[in-house]
Write a protein that holds these residues in place. Structure first.
Motif, PDB file in Angstrom:
ATOM      1  N   THR A 124       0.840  -1.192  -0.144  1.00 36.42           N
ATOM      2  CA  THR A 124       0.002  -0.037  -0.247  1.00 36.42           C
ATOM      3  C   THR A 124       0.846   1.207  -0.055  1.00 36.42           C
ATOM      4  O   THR A 124       1.983   1.189   0.418  1.00 36.42           O
ATOM      5  CB  THR A 124      -0.851   0.110   1.221  1.00 36.42           C
ATOM      6  N   ALA A 125       0.313   2.334  -0.544  1.00 33.46           N
ATOM      7  CA  ALA A 125       0.809   3.472  -0.304  1.00 33.46           C
ATOM      8  C   ALA A 125       0.712   4.365   0.976  1.00 33.46           C
ATOM      9  O   ALA A 125      -0.383   4.079   1.512  1.00 33.46           O
ATOM     10  CB  ALA A 125       0.352   4.554  -1.461  1.00 33.46           C
ATOM     11  N   LYS A 126       1.642   5.085   1.433  1.00 29.72           N
ATOM     12  CA  LYS A 126       1.513   5.915   2.574  1.00 29.72           C
ATOM     13  C   LYS A 126       1.765   7.388   2.219  1.00 29.72           C
ATOM     14  O   LYS A 126       2.811   7.621   1.612  1.00 29.72           O
ATOM     15  CB  LYS A 126       2.380   5.599   3.487  1.00 29.72           C
ATOM     16  N   LEU A 127       0.759   8.042   2.350  1.00 32.24           N
ATOM     17  CA  LEU A 127       0.896   9.393   1.805  1.00 32.24           C
ATOM     18  C   LEU A 127       0.502  10.539   2.956  1.00 32.24           C
ATOM     19  O   LEU A 127      -0.436  10.370   3.642  1.00 32.24           O
ATOM     20  CB  LEU A 127      -0.269   9.660   0.794  1.00 32.24           C
ATOM     21  N   GLU A 139      -0.764  10.746   7.647  1.00 39.04           N
ATOM     22  CA  GLU A 139      -0.690   9.327   7.139  1.00 39.04           C
ATOM     23  C   GLU A 139      -1.895   8.737   6.458  1.00 39.04           C
ATOM     24  O   GLU A 139      -2.806   8.491   7.118  1.00 39.04           O
ATOM     25  CB  GLU A 139       0.083   8.542   7.814  1.00 39.04           C
ATOM     26  N   LEU A 140      -1.950   8.597   5.260  1.00 35.10           N
ATOM     27  CA  LEU A 140      -3.071   8.077   4.576  1.00 35.10           C
ATOM     28  C   LEU A 140      -2.562   6.788   4.069  1.00 35.10           C
ATOM     29  O   LEU A 140      -1.563   6.799   3.194  1.00 35.10           O
ATOM     30  CB  LEU A 140      -3.857   8.878   3.492  1.00 35.10           C
ATOM     31  N   VAL A 141      -3.137   5.695   4.427  1.00 35.80           N
ATOM     32  CA  VAL A 141      -2.630   4.224   4.033  1.00 35.80           C
ATOM     33  C   VAL A 141      -3.562   3.680   3.051  1.00 35.80           C
ATOM     34  O   VAL A 141      -4.707   3.542   3.490  1.00 35.80           O
ATOM     35  CB  VAL A 141      -2.296   3.172   5.194  1.00 35.80           C
ATOM     36  N   ALA A 142      -3.340   3.797   1.863  1.00 35.21           N
ATOM     37  CA  ALA A 142      -4.350   3.213   0.723  1.00 35.21           C
ATOM     38  C   ALA A 142      -3.459   2.836  -0.611  1.00 35.21           C
ATOM     39  O   ALA A 142      -2.305   2.813  -0.585  1.00 35.21           O
ATOM     40  CB  ALA A 142      -5.142   4.770   0.271  1.00 35.21           C
ATOM     41  N   ASP A 143      -4.488   2.370  -1.623  1.00 38.00           N
ATOM     42  CA  ASP A 143      -3.879   2.086  -2.919  1.00 38.00           C
ATOM     43  C   ASP A 143      -3.661   3.428  -3.530  1.00 38.00           C
ATOM     44  O   ASP A 143      -2.821   3.285  -4.456  1.00 38.00           O
ATOM     45  CB  ASP A 143      -5.027   1.317  -3.722  1.00 38.00           C
ATOM     46  N   GLY A 144      -4.266   4.359  -3.164  1.00 35.71           N
ATOM     47  CA  GLY A 144      -3.872   5.740  -3.538  1.00 35.71           C
ATOM     48  C   GLY A 144      -4.924   6.714  -3.387  1.00 35.71           C
ATOM     49  O   GLY A 144      -5.544   6.644  -2.353  1.00 35.71           O
ATOM     50  N   MET A 145      -4.912   7.781  -3.899  1.00 37.10           N
ATOM     51  CA  MET A 145      -5.832   9.016  -3.847  1.00 37.10           C
ATOM     52  C   MET A 145      -6.006   9.765  -5.293  1.00 37.10           C
ATOM     53  O   MET A 145      -5.062   9.663  -6.000  1.00 37.10           O
ATOM     54  CB  MET A 145      -5.554   9.885  -2.514  1.00 37.10           C
ATOM     55  N   LEU A 146      -7.006  10.585  -5.310  1.00 38.65           N
ATOM     56  CA  LEU A 146      -6.933  11.432  -6.394  1.00 38.65           C
ATOM     57  C   LEU A 146      -7.782  12.664  -6.036  1.00 38.65           C
ATOM     58  O   LEU A 146      -8.521  12.883  -5.145  1.00 38.65           O
ATOM     59  CB  LEU A 146      -7.835  10.737  -7.717  1.00 38.65           C
ATOM     60  N   VAL A 147      -7.403  13.642  -7.149  1.00 45.46           N
ATOM     61  CA  VAL A 147      -7.932  15.031  -6.864  1.00 45.46           C
ATOM     62  C   VAL A 147      -8.782  15.155  -8.246  1.00 45.46           C
ATOM     63  O   VAL A 147      -8.315  15.047  -9.629  1.00 45.46           O
ATOM     64  CB  VAL A 147      -7.043  16.022  -6.858  1.00 45.46           C
ATOM     65  N   ALA A 148     -10.329  15.485  -8.171  1.00 51.22           N
ATOM     66  CA  ALA A 148     -10.837  15.422  -9.320  1.00 51.22           C
ATOM     67  C   ALA A 148     -11.643  16.961  -9.631  1.00 51.22           C
ATOM     68  O   ALA A 148     -11.952  17.471  -8.578  1.00 51.22           O
ATOM     69  CB  ALA A 148     -11.932  14.484  -9.422  1.00 51.22           C
ATOM     70  N   GLU A 202       7.818   6.885   2.954  1.00 47.44           N
ATOM     71  CA  GLU A 202       8.713   5.560   2.476  1.00 47.44           C
ATOM     72  C   GLU A 202       8.569   5.386   0.860  1.00 47.44           C
ATOM     73  O   GLU A 202       8.259   4.200   0.229  1.00 47.44           O
ATOM     74  CB  GLU A 202       7.964   4.485   2.941  1.00 47.44           C
ATOM     75  N   ALA A 203       9.051   6.478   0.232  1.00 50.88           N
ATOM     76  CA  ALA A 203       8.949   6.399  -1.392  1.00 50.88           C
ATOM     77  C   ALA A 203       9.439   5.609  -1.891  1.00 50.88           C
ATOM     78  O   ALA A 203       9.278   4.659  -2.955  1.00 50.88           O
ATOM     79  CB  ALA A 203       9.433   7.827  -1.884  1.00 50.88           C
TER      80      ALA A 203
END
Length: 254
Positions: A124-127, A139-148, A202-203
């Motif tokens: 998972t990504a940590k953002l 810290e967002l732990v997810a597959d990702g995120m988007l801005v629309a 943790e890129a």
């Protein structure tokens, strides 16, 4: 109105273009006041991105020869001059994505629908998310995120369970993709003037790519997203098939 023709390289679009060339007069893009685009939503996005690269941005009237055609009008060969004279214009402001890679390269890309960050591996990504330079989610732990944008809120954003934004609402949606932590966070609706920052935690261990519509930057370290009002686009619609009505009605589709 002098008009140019933009054609998707598909059989239906090429056949329709042949009919239109026989029925109406066309000019080169450099002499045109508007563009008629033949294809589907993907080709419309390509055409709009091509407009963003021009000094003079032209309004675009799309006719659907693809699958969904959410950004398009119906395909008809008759009364094109009358249709163009009666169109309703809708202004769409693109996003500007500035992505910095792990290696220090900076890439700036426009996005009409959305900017999405996606994990590149099974991990998972940590953002970390900042709004106007303030950390709002450590810290967002997810597959990702988007801005629309509002125009893109019914595309990938809707598939990720994000909200539909009315056109002209001057809002952006920040939507997590398959979030794991925090469990109760389902995203945010933000004023369009907001500056959004995403830092990849943790890129090196958890690589993340950033995608502006269809263009991808791999292994990003950070991404900044904001509206670019210096390059507004204009979409033309038949009065009975206006984009704002379509976006509104999407909220009632089961």
């Amino acid at each position: 109105m002098p008009r140019a023709l933009a054609i998707s390289p598909t059989a239906p679009a090429l056949a329709a273009a042949a009919e239109l060339r026989d029925a109406y007069e066309w000019v080169p893009l450099e002499e045109a006041e508007c563009v008629v685009a033949l294809g589907g939503d993907g080709f419309m996005l390509q055409t709009l991105h091509a407009m963003l690269e021009r000094r003079r941005i032209l309004p675009v009237f799309g006719m659907n020869l693809g699958t969904v055609g959410f950004l398009m009008n119906d395909w008809r060969i008759d009364a094109l001059d009358d249709r163009l004279a009666r169109t309703r214009p809708f202004r769409v402001s693109p996003l500007s994505m500035t992505a910095t890679t792990i290696d220090g390269e900076t890439v700036v890309l426009p996005a009409i629908n959305e900017v999405s960050l996606l994990r590149e591996t099974r991990q998972t990504a940590k953002l970390e998310i900042t709004i106007n330079d303030r950390v709002v989610l450590a810290e967002l732990v997810a597959d990702g995120m988007l801005v629309a944008t509002p125009a893109g809120s019914t595309a990938y954003n809707l598939s990720a369970n994000g909200p539909i934004l009315p056109l002209g609402s001057a809002l952006l949606t920040l939507t997590p993709i398959s979030p794991f932590r925090p469990r109760r966070w389902r995203g945010a609706i933000l004023p369009e003037r907001t500056r959004i920052g995403i830092r990849v935690l943790e890129a090196n261990k958890r690589p993340v790519s950033a995608v502006a519509d269809q263009r991808e930057v791999r292994e990003v370290a950070s991404v900044h997203v904001e509206i670019d009002h210096t390059r507004d686009l204009t979409l033309l619609f038949d009065p009975e098939h206006a984009l704002d009505d379509r976006i509104t009605m999407e909220q009632f589709i089961a």
